[in-house]
Motif scaffolding. Structure first.
Motif, PDB file in Angstrom:
ATOM      1  N   PHE A  69       0.842  -1.208   0.000  1.00  0.00           N
ATOM      2  CA  PHE A  69       0.000   0.000   0.000  1.00  0.00           C
ATOM      3  C   PHE A  69       0.868   1.245   0.000  1.00  0.00           C
ATOM      4  O   PHE A  69       0.618   2.200  -0.758  1.00  0.00           O
ATOM      5  CB  PHE A  69      -0.928  -0.019   1.210  1.00  0.00           C
ATOM      6  N   ALA A  70       1.888   1.251   0.848  1.00  0.00           N
ATOM      7  CA  ALA A  70       2.771   2.423   0.939  1.00  0.00           C
ATOM      8  C   ALA A  70       3.464   2.688  -0.391  1.00  0.00           C
ATOM      9  O   ALA A  70       3.613   3.846  -0.801  1.00  0.00           O
ATOM     10  CB  ALA A  70       3.801   2.210   2.045  1.00  0.00           C
ATOM     11  N   ALA A  71       3.887   1.625  -1.086  1.00  0.00           N
ATOM     12  CA  ALA A  71       4.531   1.800  -2.389  1.00  0.00           C
ATOM     13  C   ALA A  71       3.589   2.490  -3.366  1.00  0.00           C
ATOM     14  O   ALA A  71       3.989   3.382  -4.116  1.00  0.00           O
ATOM     15  CB  ALA A  71       4.982   0.446  -2.933  1.00  0.00           C
ATOM     16  N   GLY A  72       2.326   2.093  -3.359  1.00  0.00           N
ATOM     17  CA  GLY A  72       1.352   2.746  -4.222  1.00  0.00           C
ATOM     18  C   GLY A  72       1.126   4.196  -3.858  1.00  0.00           C
ATOM     19  O   GLY A  72       0.961   5.058  -4.725  1.00  0.00           O
ATOM     20  N   SER A  73       1.155   4.498  -2.568  1.00  0.00           N
ATOM     21  CA  SER A  73       0.948   5.894  -2.142  1.00  0.00           C
ATOM     22  C   SER A  73       2.100   6.787  -2.594  1.00  0.00           C
ATOM     23  O   SER A  73       1.915   7.991  -2.770  1.00  0.00           O
ATOM     24  CB  SER A  73       0.790   5.961  -0.616  1.00  0.00           C
ATOM     25  N   ILE A  74       3.280   6.199  -2.778  1.00  0.00           N
ATOM     26  CA  ILE A  74       4.449   6.972  -3.224  1.00  0.00           C
ATOM     27  C   ILE A  74       4.417   7.160  -4.743  1.00  0.00           C
ATOM     28  O   ILE A  74       4.574   8.270  -5.249  1.00  0.00           O
ATOM     29  CB  ILE A  74       5.740   6.263  -2.777  1.00  0.00           C
ATOM     30  N   ILE A  75       4.202   6.084  -5.481  1.00  0.00           N
ATOM     31  CA  ILE A  75       4.047   6.192  -6.943  1.00  0.00           C
ATOM     32  C   ILE A  75       2.551   6.265  -7.208  1.00  0.00           C
ATOM     33  O   ILE A  75       1.924   5.318  -7.697  1.00  0.00           O
ATOM     34  CB  ILE A  75       4.692   4.994  -7.677  1.00  0.00           C
ATOM     35  N   ASN A  76       1.942   7.381  -6.852  1.00  0.00           N
ATOM     36  CA  ASN A  76       0.489   7.447  -6.832  1.00  0.00           C
ATOM     37  C   ASN A  76      -0.099   7.606  -8.233  1.00  0.00           C
ATOM     38  O   ASN A  76       0.613   7.680  -9.231  1.00  0.00           O
ATOM     39  CB  ASN A  76       0.002   8.533  -5.863  1.00  0.00           C
ATOM     40  N   ILE A  77      -1.404   7.660  -8.269  1.00  0.00           N
ATOM     41  CA  ILE A  77      -2.109   7.595  -9.541  1.00  0.00           C
ATOM     42  C   ILE A  77      -1.854   8.820 -10.422  1.00  0.00           C
ATOM     43  O   ILE A  77      -2.089   8.788 -11.630  1.00  0.00           O
ATOM     44  CB  ILE A  77      -3.619   7.378  -9.287  1.00  0.00           C
ATOM     45  N   LEU A 207      -4.595   0.256  -4.706  1.00  0.00           N
ATOM     46  CA  LEU A 207      -5.389   0.959  -3.701  1.00  0.00           C
ATOM     47  C   LEU A 207      -4.551   2.050  -3.041  1.00  0.00           C
ATOM     48  O   LEU A 207      -5.025   3.166  -2.802  1.00  0.00           O
ATOM     49  CB  LEU A 207      -5.904  -0.026  -2.651  1.00  0.00           C
ATOM     50  N   GLY A 208      -3.294   1.740  -2.755  1.00  0.00           N
ATOM     51  CA  GLY A 208      -2.402   2.739  -2.178  1.00  0.00           C
ATOM     52  C   GLY A 208      -2.221   3.943  -3.076  1.00  0.00           C
ATOM     53  O   GLY A 208      -2.022   5.067  -2.583  1.00  0.00           O
ATOM     54  N   GLN A 209      -2.292   3.740  -4.390  1.00  0.00           N
ATOM     55  CA  GLN A 209      -2.190   4.863  -5.315  1.00  0.00           C
ATOM     56  C   GLN A 209      -3.315   5.870  -5.123  1.00  0.00           C
ATOM     57  O   GLN A 209      -3.197   7.023  -5.541  1.00  0.00           O
ATOM     58  CB  GLN A 209      -2.201   4.362  -6.762  1.00  0.00           C
ATOM     59  N   ARG A 210      -4.383   5.449  -4.473  1.00  0.00           N
ATOM     60  CA  ARG A 210      -5.555   6.292  -4.249  1.00  0.00           C
ATOM     61  C   ARG A 210      -5.633   6.783  -2.799  1.00  0.00           C
ATOM     62  O   ARG A 210      -6.690   7.208  -2.341  1.00  0.00           O
ATOM     63  CB  ARG A 210      -6.815   5.506  -4.603  1.00  0.00           C
ATOM     64  N   GLN A 211      -4.522   6.758  -2.089  1.00  0.00           N
ATOM     65  CA  GLN A 211      -4.526   7.118  -0.674  1.00  0.00           C
ATOM     66  C   GLN A 211      -5.057   8.529  -0.445  1.00  0.00           C
ATOM     67  O   GLN A 211      -5.775   8.783   0.529  1.00  0.00           O
ATOM     68  CB  GLN A 211      -3.115   6.968  -0.093  1.00  0.00           C
ATOM     69  N   ILE A 212      -4.720   9.456  -1.324  1.00  0.00           N
ATOM     70  CA  ILE A 212      -5.191  10.833  -1.143  1.00  0.00           C
ATOM     71  C   ILE A 212      -6.711  10.881  -1.152  1.00  0.00           C
ATOM     72  O   ILE A 212      -7.338  11.576  -0.338  1.00  0.00           O
ATOM     73  CB  ILE A 212      -4.601  11.752  -2.231  1.00  0.00           C
TER      74      ILE A 212
END
Length: 245
Positions: A69-77, A207-212
């Motif tokens: 999840f954290a990886a997706g939040s860093i390389i976000n959408i 899902l992490g990419q959509r953290q915002i």
């Protein structure tokens, strides 16, 4: 990597490897504080360097759900990067958001909301794609999370199982659907979202990419091995202000 497969070391086939295994004792983190003080900053530095000059990345995530999840939040959408993810099943496959054409016959997400404490602002989300986590998540919320007012249970229409997510595009679409379901329940935007996830790491990355869009979230790790009571432990809370200051 935060754990290692005996017959498939990432160093043997990856251009660069972030080895977080020393921070863990088997699957258990040695210090809960390390999620924020060590692991997330190291992951952010590693991924930003990898993505700096590459429009398309291939990631192998032999890692805990929190790190996916954290990886997706860093390389976000909105990062402008296309990401291929190695997804382990009976073999190794590459999943991406555009790997196949969307198919309306794929399992969709089914949502159920359970009221726990009507006067509390937080939302817990039990995302059980590979197996049903709703009972364990509810038990943990009732005993350890007094601020959780509602539990949102999300499952595939086909039922939880190892084959419930068919490919990268399906995982990407399910991440979209999960985000929409959370936002619909949290219409007022107040409170923390507590995430209990059993899913392919590719889905968790998307899902992490959509953290915002999800707002403030807290990830939890489950004790699958049974060495610590077969319950959940709080891991990382995002957004992590110190990493972006």
């Amino acid at each position: 990597k935060s754990f290692e497969h005996a017959f498939d070391r990432l160093e043997e086939r990856c251009h660069a490897v972030l080895d977080l295994i020393p921070s863990f004792d088997e699957r258990y983190i040695r210090s809960d504080a390390d999620w924020e003080t060590k692991l997330y900053p190291a992951l952010r530095t590693f991924l930003l360097a990898a993505a700096k000059d590459q429009a398309r990345l291939r990631l192998a995530l032999d890692a805990h759900v929190t790190l996916a999840f954290a990886a997706g939040s860093i390389i976000n959408i909105k990062s402008g990067r296309q990401v291929e993810l190695e997804q382990r099943s009976t073999d190794r496959r590459l999943w991406s958001a555009d790997d196949v054409v969307s198919d309306p016959s794929w399992p969709a997400l089914v949502a159920e909301t359970v009221e726990l404490r009507g006067d509390q602002p937080d939302l817990a989300v039990a995302l059980g794609l590979t197996h049903d986590v709703s009972a364990d998540a509810r038990r943990y919320c009732e005993t350890a999370l007094p601020n959780v007012g509602r539990l949102l249970i999300l499952k595939p229409s086909s039922g939880s199982g190892a084959q419930s997510v068919t490919c990268g595009r399906h995982a990407f679409e399910l991440a979209d659907a999960a985000t929409s379901a959370v936002r619909a329940v949290k219409a007022d935007g107040i409170g923390m979202t507590h995430l209990f996830i059993a899913a392919p790491n590719a889905f968790t990355f998307f899902l992490g990419q959509r953290q915002i869009a999800l707002g403030s979230v807290r990830l939890y790790e489950f004790d699958f091995d049974g060495g610590r009571g077969r319950s959940y432990t709080a891991a990382l809370t995002l957004p992590f202000a110190k990493a972006t200051a």
